[in-house]
Design a protein around this motif. Structure first.
Motif, PDB file in Angstrom:
ATOM      1  N   GLU A 103       0.831  -1.200   0.000  1.00 25.14           N
ATOM      2  CA  GLU A 103       0.000   0.000   0.000  1.00 25.14           C
ATOM      3  C   GLU A 103       0.869   1.253   0.000  1.00 25.14           C
ATOM      4  O   GLU A 103       2.023   1.236   0.425  1.00 25.14           O
ATOM      5  N   VAL A 104       0.314   2.322  -0.505  1.00 27.27           N
ATOM      6  CA  VAL A 104       0.961   3.637  -0.507  1.00 27.27           C
ATOM      7  C   VAL A 104      -0.004   4.622   0.132  1.00 27.27           C
ATOM      8  O   VAL A 104      -1.174   4.686  -0.270  1.00 27.27           O
ATOM      9  N   HIS A 105       0.466   5.381   1.108  1.00 29.77           N
ATOM     10  CA  HIS A 105      -0.392   6.354   1.781  1.00 29.77           C
ATOM     11  C   HIS A 105      -0.016   7.777   1.359  1.00 29.77           C
ATOM     12  O   HIS A 105       1.161   8.110   1.270  1.00 29.77           O
ATOM     13  N   THR A 106      -1.037   8.559   1.119  1.00 34.89           N
ATOM     14  CA  THR A 106      -0.829   9.959   0.755  1.00 34.89           C
ATOM     15  C   THR A 106      -1.881  10.800   1.449  1.00 34.89           C
ATOM     16  O   THR A 106      -2.787  10.266   2.102  1.00 34.89           O
ATOM     17  N   VAL A 124       1.915   8.514 -12.861  1.00 33.05           N
ATOM     18  CA  VAL A 124       2.337   7.241 -12.267  1.00 33.05           C
ATOM     19  C   VAL A 124       2.974   7.480 -10.904  1.00 33.05           C
ATOM     20  O   VAL A 124       2.689   6.777  -9.926  1.00 33.05           O
ATOM     21  N   ARG A 125       3.828   8.484 -10.809  1.00 31.20           N
ATOM     22  CA  ARG A 125       4.510   8.757  -9.544  1.00 31.20           C
ATOM     23  C   ARG A 125       3.530   9.168  -8.444  1.00 31.20           C
ATOM     24  O   ARG A 125       3.738   8.864  -7.268  1.00 31.20           O
ATOM     25  N   LEU A 126       2.458   9.853  -8.821  1.00 27.84           N
ATOM     26  CA  LEU A 126       1.471  10.246  -7.817  1.00 27.84           C
ATOM     27  C   LEU A 126       0.794   9.035  -7.179  1.00 27.84           C
ATOM     28  O   LEU A 126       0.330   9.111  -6.033  1.00 27.84           O
ATOM     29  N   LEU A 127       0.732   7.923  -7.911  1.00 26.06           N
ATOM     30  CA  LEU A 127       0.089   6.715  -7.400  1.00 26.06           C
ATOM     31  C   LEU A 127       1.058   5.799  -6.652  1.00 26.06           C
ATOM     32  O   LEU A 127       0.632   4.818  -6.050  1.00 26.06           O
TER      33      LEU A 127
END
Length: 320
Positions: free
Chosen positions: A192-195, A281-284
């Motif tokens: 997972e990636v959190h933002t 892509v980098r934002l995701l």
């Protein structure tokens, strides 16, 4: 207070104009869309049809104004540099100069996209060194706009809200929805990636605080709570009734594919926006959270919408 809002026919400008009217302020909105302008007028907001590239269109509106919220901008991951300069840098400079000459309070909406090319990703403060490289032309233009605004109007307040969303959003959710419907969005990470995101009402709240009290300087603005990007994408796919991102493709591979698509788009005479961009892509795939200490202590900012509530509203709207 008499407040002029640029970009009032846009998502953020319109939401903030309505919030300011609800709080008892007299608001006039600037914009190019007469149909949306009529809707603003029906809600008690004055409207002036204006092209911000033409100062004669909007300068007279400053004569009966106490403060200005400059929310208008060319906000996109793709475009031509001269257009970004004209709409983001030049217009911001002229608005700031006009406000400074008249002694008007100015709140300028910028973006934390200016941080995207830095190595920091957790609790990023406003003091983070920025440039000379930028992730997108948009980010570069907004940073140059910040420099112009602070030079022309040192007492201006600049807000950097991250990932503005909400019902009526024309950028984040629609882009993701198109990618999911097209079935072209693979799983780019294992795990997972959190933002952090910012509900449009939270941005409007921060803008109102900055307009109502003198608070020069830069301020990060978010919902204050990290959200899981890929779990949110799964929930959006479910709301749309389409397949969730399934097969795993390494982010680096997809980013390289995006660069090829970008090159092809640049070589095309019409320079159409590619279906995929490297910055998208980098934002995701890159985590990001912002330090809100400055906004909390100097603006008195506290989010009025929690992301769980805000995203639930958006997903409900998508389902309907």
């Amino acid at each position: 207070m008499r407040i002029l809002v640029t970009g009032a026919t846009g998502f953020l400008g319109g939401a903030t104009a309505r919030e300011l009217v609800r709080c008892g302020h007299t608001v006039t909105g600037l914009g190019r869309d007469a149909t949306k302008g009529a809707a603003l007028e029906a809600g008690g907001i004055g409207f002036v049809r204006a092209d911000l590239r033409v100062p004669a269109d909007w300068r007279p509106a400053l004569d009966n104004t106490d403060a200005v919220l400059h929310a208008a901008a060319r906000s996109t991951l793709w475009g031509r540099w001269p257009d970004f300069v004209a709409d983001n840098v030049t217009v911001s400079r002229e608005v700031a100069r006009a406000c400074a000459v008249r002694g008007l309070r100015l709140v300028h909406i910028s973006t934390p996209s200016v941080y995207n090319a830095t190595r920091l990703s957790h609790q990023v403060p406003e003091t983070t060194p920025i440039g000379p490289r930028f992730d997108t032309l948009y980010a570069r233009s907004k940073y140059l706009a910040e420099l112009e605004v602070t030079q022309a109007h040192p007492e201006a307040t600049l807000l950097r809200p991250r990932g503005i969303y909400g019902i009526g959003d024309t950028s984040i959710i629609p882009r993701l929805a198109r990618a999911l419907r097209a079935g072209r969005l693979p799983q780019l990470v294992r795990g997972e990636v959190h933002t952090e995101l910012t509900h449009v009402r939270n941005v409007a709240h921060a803008a109102r605080l900055a307009l109502e009290r003198p608070a020069p300087g830069l301020y990060n603005v978010t919902d204050g709570v990290p959200v899981p990007i890929w779990a949110t994408l799964d929930a959006l796919a479910d709301a749309l009734g389409v397949a969730r991102p399934g097969r795993y493709v390494p982010a680096r591979v997809v980013e390289n594919m995006a660069r090829v698509l970008e090159l092809a788009a640049r070589l095309h005479p019409a320079r159409p926006e590619p279906a995929l961009t490297a910055s998208g892509v980098r934002l995701l795939t890159r985590p990001m959270s912002l330090d809100l200490t400055h906004a909390r202590t100097r603006l008195g900012y506290a989010p009025v919408v929690h992301p769980a509530q805000g995203l639930a509203q958006v997903l409900a709207a998508v389902r309907s």
